[in-house]
Design a protein around this motif. Structure first.
Motif, PDB file in Angstrom:
ATOM      1  N   THR A 164      50.349  41.008  45.956  1.00  0.00           N
ATOM      2  CA  THR A 164      49.362  40.037  46.439  1.00  0.00           C
ATOM      3  C   THR A 164      48.379  39.681  45.324  1.00  0.00           C
ATOM      4  OG1 THR A 164      49.554  40.888  48.688  1.00  0.00           O
ATOM      5  CG2 THR A 164      47.566  39.631  48.172  1.00  0.00           C
ATOM      6  N   THR A 167      50.112  37.454  42.737  1.00  0.00           N
ATOM      7  CA  THR A 167      50.304  36.097  43.249  1.00  0.00           C
ATOM      8  C   THR A 167      48.984  35.319  43.275  1.00  0.00           C
ATOM      9  OG1 THR A 167      52.157  36.845  44.576  1.00  0.00           O
ATOM     10  CG2 THR A 167      51.165  34.756  45.197  1.00  0.00           C
ATOM     11  N   GLU A 168      47.910  35.962  43.709  1.00  0.00           N
ATOM     12  CA  GLU A 168      46.613  35.299  43.780  1.00  0.00           C
ATOM     13  C   GLU A 168      46.126  34.854  42.409  1.00  0.00           C
ATOM     14  OE1 GLU A 168      43.988  38.053  45.693  1.00  0.00           O
ATOM     15  OE2 GLU A 168      44.859  37.720  47.679  1.00  0.00           O
TER      16      GLU A 168
END
Length: 171
Positions: A164, A167-168
């Protein structure tokens, strides 16, 4: 598209990704290897030092005085306690503006008596992370991020959280 240029990847990972990963529940440490690393180089110019009546020791003293790493106290949050450390960090412009003259003398700044510039850190070939793809035999320079979990940490949860974060930040 948030693609990061390969020359800037290490800086982005050190500045943005690593701190976020270190804060994940169950993570003990994060180690980044590979990529291009930069440092600031200060090259004293002897003629300018002499004309300013300064020495290399004056430069060293000013850098030591301003580039402090010291305890900043404790932060308590509910049942957790964090030790705070302040670390000196400068841009090229700020470092060039550093006063190196002695008290009572004419003010002289580092940029007046030395060249201050960014420089790539020299590394051995063994210190580079390399990535091979299925479509090419060429090894692509890359950045490797190793995440070490705390005893009792949940590996599956840490991997999901790490994806996560990646990806962010990197897309």
């Amino acid at each position: 598209d948030q693609r990061v240029h390969p020359d800037e990847l290490r800086e982005v990972v050190d500045r943005l990704v690593k701190p976020r990963l270190e804060r994940l529940n169950g993570v003990a440490a994060v180690v980044v290897t590979g990529g291009k690393e930069y440092e600031v180089r200060v090259r004293a110019i002897p003629e300018r030092l002499r004309s300013a009546e300064l020495s290399i020791l004056d430069i060293r003293d000013a850098l030591e005085r301003e580039n402090l790493s010291q305890r900043g106290g404790k932060l308590r949050e509910q049942n957790d306690q964090f030790l705070i450390r302040t670390v000196g960090s400068f841009s090229i412009e700020e470092l060039s503006d550093l006063i190196v003259s002695r008290p009572g003398d004419t003010i002289r700044r580092l940029g007046e008596v030395a060249e201050v510039s960014p420089s790539e850190v020299e590394k051995s070939p063994d210190s580079f992370a390399r990535l091979r793809t299925q479509t090419s035999d060429e090894a692509i320079p890359s950045v490797e991020v190793s995440i070490f979990k705390k005893s009792g940490g949940n590996s599956v949860e840490i991997c999901g959280s790490a994806r996560t974060v990646r990806t962010e930040i990197l897309g």
